[in-house]
Design an enzyme around this catalytic site. Structure first.
Site, short mmCIF file in Angstrom:
data_model
loop_
_atom_site.label_atom_id
_atom_site.label_comp_id
_atom_site.label_asym_id
_atom_site.label_seq_id
_atom_site.Cartn_x
_atom_site.Cartn_y
_atom_site.Cartn_z
N TYR A 16 0.82 -1.22 0.00
CA TYR A 16 0.00 0.00 0.00
C TYR A 16 0.84 1.27 0.00
O TYR A 16 0.32 2.36 0.01
CB TYR A 16 -0.89 0.01 1.26
CG TYR A 16 -0.07 -0.17 2.51
CD1 TYR A 16 0.60 0.90 3.09
CD2 TYR A 16 0.12 -1.43 3.07
CE1 TYR A 16 1.41 0.73 4.19
CE2 TYR A 16 0.93 -1.61 4.17
CZ TYR A 16 1.56 -0.53 4.73
OH TYR A 16 2.38 -0.71 5.80
N GLY A 17 2.17 1.12 0.03
CA GLY A 17 3.05 2.29 0.19
C GLY A 17 4.07 2.41 -0.91
O GLY A 17 3.73 2.39 -2.09
N THR A 18 5.35 2.48 -0.53
CA THR A 18 6.41 2.76 -1.50
C THR A 18 6.71 1.59 -2.42
O THR A 18 7.48 1.74 -3.37
CB THR A 18 7.72 3.18 -0.80
OG1 THR A 18 8.23 2.06 -0.05
CG2 THR A 18 7.49 4.34 0.14
N LEU A 19 6.10 0.41 -2.18
CA LEU A 19 6.35 -0.76 -3.04
C LEU A 19 5.38 -0.83 -4.22
O LEU A 19 5.58 -1.62 -5.15
CB LEU A 19 6.25 -2.05 -2.23
CG LEU A 19 7.34 -2.27 -1.17
CD1 LEU A 19 6.94 -3.38 -0.20
CD2 LEU A 19 8.67 -2.60 -1.83
N GLU A 91 10.86 -4.19 5.79
CA GLU A 91 9.84 -3.62 6.69
C GLU A 91 10.25 -3.71 8.15
O GLU A 91 9.47 -3.37 9.03
CB GLU A 91 8.50 -4.35 6.50
CG GLU A 91 7.95 -4.34 5.08
CD GLU A 91 7.37 -3.00 4.65
OE1 GLU A 91 7.45 -2.04 5.44
OE2 GLU A 91 6.86 -2.92 3.53
#
Ligand SMILES: *[C@@H]1O[C@H](CO)[C@@H](O)[C@H](O)[C@H]1NC(C)=O
Ligand SMILES: *[C@@H]1O[C@H](CO)[C@@H](O)[C@H](O)[C@H]1NC(C)=O
Length: 159
Positions: A16-19, A91
């Site tokens: 849901y983020g920088t990936l 993470e």
């Protein structure tokens, strides 16, 4: 041959983020040296969660406080054990993040994917956070270049 068996043991991960595609760390997902990953579908969480941007690096953090914030949009990938191990390290799981199963609403696919995909995947979320992060604006669809102006960057200088 055990290695063949392990090679086919894939895990579903919700990012849901920088990936995500178009975000600063997406190259990890496409890096075959790290491991295998295949995009399956867009999805959003069934529960609401606070997805906030915090620290001087403007990291996106999903706080493990279900029922507050917004239903979070992201992407489901099928990954092998090597990629999952790398993502755990990336993470800082289990030190900072936990990886738990989350219920998802699959949003696209040609119907086939939607019908056959188990609407559940691993989610990295944080139990440890600064109390004031709960007061921050929440986002339903993270974009490092969004209107918030809080672009993600690595800053290794001391706090
Ligand atoms: C994630 O992206 C940031 C910003 O582009 C970069 O500095 C960092 O090295 C990336 N992390 C990995 C593991 O690729
Ligand atoms: C892929 O990952 C390897 C191992 O972490 C790294 O050395 C390499 O630079 C990465 N390649 C790309 C294109 O990011």
């Amino acid at each position: 041959n055990m290695s063949v068996l392990f090679a086919f043991h894939m895990h579903h991960v919700f990012v849901y983020g920088t990936l995500k595609k178009g975000q600063p760390n997406h190259s990890i997902i496409n890096n075959r040296t790290i491991g295998q990953a295949e995009f399956l579908a867009h999805a959003r969480t069934v529960e609401r969660y606070p997805l906030v941007i915090a620290t001087k690096n403007n990291y996106p953090f999903l706080l493990n406080v279900p029922g507050t914030g917004q239903r979070v949009h992201g992407e489901i990938y099928s990954v092998d054990q090597k990629m999952l191990d790398f993502l755990d390290e990336f993470e800082e799981c289990p030190e900072l993040y936990q990886r738990t199963k989350v219920r998802l609403e699959v949003q696209d696919g040609d119907g086939d994917v939607e019908n056959t995909l188990k609407p559940e995947a691993f989610l990295y979320s944080r139990n440890k956070y600064e109390p004031e992060w709960l007061q921050k604006p929440t986002y339903e669809n993270y974009d490092t270049n969004g209107d918030h102006g809080l672009q993600y960057h690595e800053d290794t200088s001391p706090e």
